[in-house]
Design a protein around this motif. Structure first.
Motif: not given
Length: 478
Positions: A96-114
């Motif tokens: 199976g494969s998952v396709y990350w949209k451009k810019g997603s790495i920043q969202i992943l890195k900075n996900a809010s713990p709230e």
């Protein structure tokens, strides 16, 4: 101070499962989230969407993320002490494969713990429904890949397999050819395993060698991407895949998100995630001469073969099989004539026997020989059913053993988490799992079973060939 423990995850087709083990390899916690039952809003059946063509099969990516949120909350409310987790690894359904949209790495890195993770990541995927291992809609892409590589045999010598419809390279090629704009918007393509590892790592996790070998893209001898295969599938694919890594690699510490939201130690290490089948092998501790069989959503046979005979190349196939390449239900009477139906009690016996006979036939084609010392190690949900195990034992003429937990992929992932921490000191996985309990004998072959099944196996193999070469025929085969 709490005693250290290790987590093993399994992002499987129908469930997300987790196991925690202590330093003596004892299971101290086990839980799961069932996609259909616990996440009904996604409206999956068996964890998937089967599309109208019956060939296209997908799963919603956000369902997997939401399942992770849910299981972590369950662990938290049960009082699980996340701070004692020293390392984790995991498994994902293969291909199976998952396709990350451009810019997603920043969202992943900075996900809010709230926020639960699925809320932060809801806009991160350029393809919302991931093609999975059950998808067989890429026949034209497979033909193109084999042609580009100079034929099926040459592709198999490079990547370990001829082109298979469900293998990831062909799925990527389909997305590129049908939706070039979607492909253009994609900055990273993960396997389900490396996607799951990315969620914990807080950045894109690399694909491990083992799971990467089921993509029709990896040169299995050199353990590097094959440029001709990449070029045949889609442009700019190498940078979207990242560099593959050894399966015991420590990828880094857990994302601060989990320390802040759940209390994980910032020193908790993420060991490369792999496919569910290799993780199951780690959990079952396969030895030379053994056969392992996973009786889960897909029945999968694992063999230890010293001198394999590679081949390019079972009558109940609701979705297209890999081996044999067939679809449909094909019933034959004792005169080898096709019939429309069996009595119910015959039907269920034929289904189970047929699955196991097909597996023995194909194992022997690959060079496997059932010997007096052969053990069959069974795992998966159906491994609890003694009657099914008896048929398996009789067909293979070998004793069947089981382990205490049917979740061997989870258990193997937890073992691999420990191994990742010591692998650089040249400690083998076999050394790590010495403390683990031995598999238990479940059933032995019924006396006389081999004499009964030997002619049946020959007959089954002949009928299977008729189905493969004339699958659409509805006339009686005499």
């Amino acid at each position: 101070m709490a005693a250290p423990c290790y987590l093993g995850w399994d992002f499987s087709t129908q469930q997300l499962k987790v196991i925690a083990i202590d330093e003596q390899l004892r299971v101290i916690y086990e839980d799961n989230v069932h996609f259909d039952k616990d996440l009904p809003e996604f409206k999956t059946q068996g964890g998937v969407y089967i599309h109208s063509d019956r060939l296209t099969v997908t799963s919603p990516v956000l369902m997997w993320v939401k399942a992770l949120d849910m299981i972590l909350e369950k662990m938290k409310s049960s009082g699980f002490n996340f701070s004692q987790v020293r390392a984790m690894s995991g498994a994902g359904q293969q291909h199976g494969s998952v396709y990350w949209k451009k810019g997603s790495i920043q969202i992943l890195k900075n996900a809010s713990p709230e926020l639960p993770l699925h809320q932060s990541l809801k806009g991160c995927f350029s393809v919302g429904d991931s093609p999975i291992w059950m998808d067989s809609s890429t026949a034209s892409q497979c033909r193109a890949l084999e042609k580009a590589l100079g034929g099926a045999q040459h592709l198999a010598s490079v990547t370990g397999s001829r082109a298979y419809e469900r293998f990831t390279g062909n799925q990527i090629a389909k997305i590129y050819s049908q939706n070039p704009e979607v492909y253009k918007q994609t900055e990273r393509i993960s396997l389900v395993s490396s996607f799951a590892a990315s969620l914990f790592l807080g950045t894109y996790a690399p694909i491990d060698y083992s799971d990467g070998s089921g993509m029709n893209l990896l040169q299995i001898w050199e353990k590097a991407w094959s440029k001709p295969c990449l070029d045949a599938c889609a442009p700019g694919l190498e940078e979207r895949l990242g560099c593959p890594v050894p399966s015991h690699s420590v990828l880094g510490p857990i994302s601060p998100y989990y320390s802040q939201r759940y209390g994980f130690s910032p020193d908790c290490k993420i060991v490369a995630f792999t496919g569910d089948n290799p993780a199951s092998l780690a959990g079952m501790r396969l030895q030379e001469g053994d056969i392992a069989i996973s009786l889960g959503t897909s029945d999968t046979l694992f063999l230890w073969i010293q001198e394999p005979t590679p081949a390019l190349e079972g009558f109940y196939f609701d979705v297209m099989e890999i081996t044999p390449e067939a679809v449909g239900i094909h019933r034959f009477n004792r005169d080898n004539q096709k019939v429309p139906r069996f009595p119910k009690e015959v039907e269920i016996r034929a289904l189970i026997e047929g699955q196991f006979m097909a597996k023995r036939i194909h194992a022997e084609k690959l060079g496997y020989k059932v010997l007096p010392r052969t053990r069959i190690l069974a795992t998966g949900g159906a491994s609890h059913n003694k009657k099914i195990l008896q048929v398996l034992s009789d067909v293979f003429n070998a004793p069947v053993f089981t382990i205490d937990t049917a979740n061997s992929a989870c258990l193997g992932s937890a073992y691999r988490a420990i191994h990742g921490l010591v692998a650089e000191r040249n400690v083998s996985l076999a050394d790590v799992v010495k403390l683990a309990p031995e598999p238990r004998l479940a059933v032995t072959p019924t006396p006389g079973a081999e004499e009964l099944y030997r002619p049946l196996l020959k007959r089954y193999a002949e009928l299977e060939q008729k189905v493969i070469y004339n699958p659409a025929s509805s006339c009686l085969v005499k």
